[in-house]
Design a protein around this motif. Structure first.
Motif, PDB file in Angstrom:
ATOM      1  N   MET A  43       0.751  -1.101   0.005  1.00 15.81           N
ATOM      2  CA  MET A  43       0.231  -0.288  -0.012  1.00 15.81           C
ATOM      3  C   MET A  43       0.915   1.230   0.118  1.00 15.81           C
ATOM      4  SD  MET A  43      -1.254  -0.227   3.859  1.00 15.81           S
ATOM      5  CE  MET A  43      -1.378  -1.989   3.764  1.00 15.81           C
ATOM      6  N   TYR A  46       1.613   5.910   4.100  1.00 13.26           N
ATOM      7  CA  TYR A  46       0.754   6.918   4.666  1.00 13.26           C
ATOM      8  C   TYR A  46       1.108   8.344   4.680  1.00 13.26           C
ATOM      9  CZ  TYR A  46      -2.658   9.037   7.868  1.00 13.26           C
ATOM     10  OH  TYR A  46      -3.681   9.737   7.950  1.00 13.26           O
ATOM     11  N   GLU A  50      -2.833  11.180   1.254  1.00 13.67           N
ATOM     12  CA  GLU A  50      -3.225   9.953   0.808  1.00 13.67           C
ATOM     13  C   GLU A  50      -4.512   9.430   1.613  1.00 13.67           C
ATOM     14  OE1 GLU A  50      -2.346   8.010  -1.503  1.00 13.67           O
ATOM     15  OE2 GLU A  50      -0.354   8.404  -1.863  1.00 13.67           O
ATOM     16  N   GLU A  51      -4.635   9.609   2.782  1.00 13.39           N
ATOM     17  CA  GLU A  51      -5.938   9.089   3.504  1.00 13.39           C
ATOM     18  C   GLU A  51      -7.518   9.965   2.711  1.00 13.39           C
ATOM     19  OE1 GLU A  51      -5.843   9.220   7.762  1.00 13.39           O
ATOM     20  OE2 GLU A  51      -8.110   9.210   7.936  1.00 13.39           O
ATOM     21  N   PHE A  55      -9.053   5.175   1.763  1.00 11.52           N
ATOM     22  CA  PHE A  55      -8.148   4.067   2.369  1.00 11.52           C
ATOM     23  C   PHE A  55      -7.754   3.071   1.234  1.00 11.52           C
ATOM     24  CE2 PHE A  55      -9.906   5.905   6.128  1.00 11.52           C
ATOM     25  CZ  PHE A  55      -8.851   5.745   7.041  1.00 11.52           C
ATOM     26  N   ALA A  59      -5.165  -2.072   2.943  1.00  5.71           N
ATOM     27  CA  ALA A  59      -5.331  -1.483   4.470  1.00  5.71           C
ATOM     28  C   ALA A  59      -6.766  -2.142   4.933  1.00  5.71           C
ATOM     29  CB  ALA A  59      -5.204  -0.161   4.422  1.00  5.71           C
ATOM     30  N   ASN A  63      -6.900  -4.803   7.766  1.00  5.25           N
ATOM     31  CA  ASN A  63      -7.781  -4.462   9.087  1.00  5.25           C
ATOM     32  C   ASN A  63      -8.941  -5.285   9.440  1.00  5.25           C
ATOM     33  OD1 ASN A  63      -8.295  -2.162  11.368  1.00  5.25           O
ATOM     34  ND2 ASN A  63     -10.254  -2.238  10.054  1.00  5.25           N
ATOM     35  N   ASN A  89       4.150   1.387   8.359  1.00  8.31           N
ATOM     36  CA  ASN A  89       2.992   1.924   7.162  1.00  8.31           C
ATOM     37  C   ASN A  89       1.581   1.052   7.281  1.00  8.31           C
ATOM     38  OD1 ASN A  89       2.414   3.482   5.210  1.00  8.31           O
ATOM     39  ND2 ASN A  89       2.542   2.007   3.910  1.00  8.31           N
ATOM     40  N   ASP A  92       0.104   2.210  10.770  1.00  2.00           N
ATOM     41  CA  ASP A  92      -0.298   3.519  10.748  1.00  2.00           C
ATOM     42  C   ASP A  92      -1.385   3.593   9.910  1.00  2.00           C
ATOM     43  OD1 ASP A  92       1.670   4.258  12.328  1.00  2.00           O
ATOM     44  OD2 ASP A  92       2.792   5.292  10.467  1.00  2.00           O
ATOM     45  N   TRP A  93      -1.558   2.764   8.784  1.00  3.73           N
ATOM     46  CA  TRP A  93      -2.922   2.790   8.148  1.00  3.73           C
ATOM     47  C   TRP A  93      -4.052   2.176   8.946  1.00  3.73           C
ATOM     48  CZ3 TRP A  93      -4.731   5.687   4.231  1.00  3.73           C
ATOM     49  CH2 TRP A  93      -3.797   6.079   3.328  1.00  3.73           C
ATOM     50  N   SER A  94      -3.758   1.142   9.709  1.00  4.96           N
ATOM     51  CA  SER A  94      -4.515   0.297  10.322  1.00  4.96           C
ATOM     52  C   SER A  94      -5.194   0.927  11.355  1.00  4.96           C
ATOM     53  CB  SER A  94      -3.892  -0.925  10.998  1.00  4.96           C
ATOM     54  OG  SER A  94      -3.662  -1.981   9.873  1.00  4.96           O
ATOM     55  N   ARG A  96      -5.586   4.203  11.680  1.00  6.13           N
ATOM     56  CA  ARG A  96      -6.586   5.174  11.131  1.00  6.13           C
ATOM     57  C   ARG A  96      -8.122   4.583  10.815  1.00  6.13           C
ATOM     58  NH1 ARG A  96      -6.167   9.789  12.400  1.00  6.13           N
ATOM     59  NH2 ARG A  96      -7.196  10.555  10.588  1.00  6.13           N
TER      60      ARG A  96
END
Ligand code: FMN
Length: 177
Positions: A43, A46, A50-51, A55, A59, A63, A89, A92-94, A96
């Motif tokens: 992915m 982050y 990007e967010e 998503f 990610a 999750n 990374n 961090d995405w998870s 969010r």
């Protein structure tokens, strides 16, 4: 039956941490397990920009996967004393998507490296941080000098093997379905 997800904090195709996580999972007695590879969850790096674009599918997939298990076996690779960029990374995405990344589930937290310190710095960082993100860390294990102590899919040092087996039992006894 209880279900465990095992994975490494690495995207190396020859990850020694994936080998260790797999071996630990193979020592579970009455628990089903899957092993996944973070290479299957690539992915973008982050950023808040990007967010805002949405998503990444991987990610969301990663999750969602965490919901399906009763606990986790995670072995972290150490890069410059910390998490690999790839693990940080996805973490961090998870976070969010769900700040409680580990869902208050049991965690066997490990690290290994070719060096004598066995990834102890990343292990210490994770041990301190992960409970703030939902990890019920049951126990930790560091395997030093991987290439001396792990051969053909198993730990070959008797003391380290016995320690890991004890920790896997402790972990398994604390996984709640
Ligand atoms: C950029 C980089 C930094 C590294 N930093 C450390 C370190 O701080 N401590 C350590 O024990 N090993 C370090 N290593 C060696 C890794 O532990 C080794 O590459 C190991 O195989 C990584 O685990 P993996 O195979 O599961 O990805 C580093 C390797 C790289 C490529």
């Amino acid at each position: 039956m209880k279900k465990i997800l095992a994975f490494a904090g690495s995207t190396s195709s020859t990850s020694i941490n994936k080998q260790l996580a797999t071996f630990a999972a193979e020592n579970l007695k009455n628990t089903y397990f899957d092993v996944i590879d973070l290479r299957d969850f690539s992915m973008p790096v982050y950023s808040s920009d990007e967010e805002q674009n949405g998503f990444p599918e991987n990610a969301i997939k990663f999750n969602a996967l965490l919901n399906n298990y009763d606990g986790f076996i995670l072995s972290l690779a150490e890069h410059n004393g910390s998490y690999t960029a790839a693990f940080k990374n996805i973490f961090d995405w998870s976070s969010r998507l769900e700040v409680n990344v580990f869902r208050e589930k049991a965690l066997l937290l490990m690290a290994t490296s070719p060096g004598a310190m066995g990834g102890r710095f990343v292990l210490a960082a994770a041990e301190q941080r992960f409970p703030r993100q939902g990890a019920k860390t049951i126990t930790t294990f560091s395997l030093p000098s991987f290439y001396d102590n792990f051969k053909e899919g198993k730990i070959v040092n008797d003391d380290l093997l016995s320690t890991l087996k004890t920790k896997v039992v402790e972990f398994e006894n604390n996984v709640n379905q």
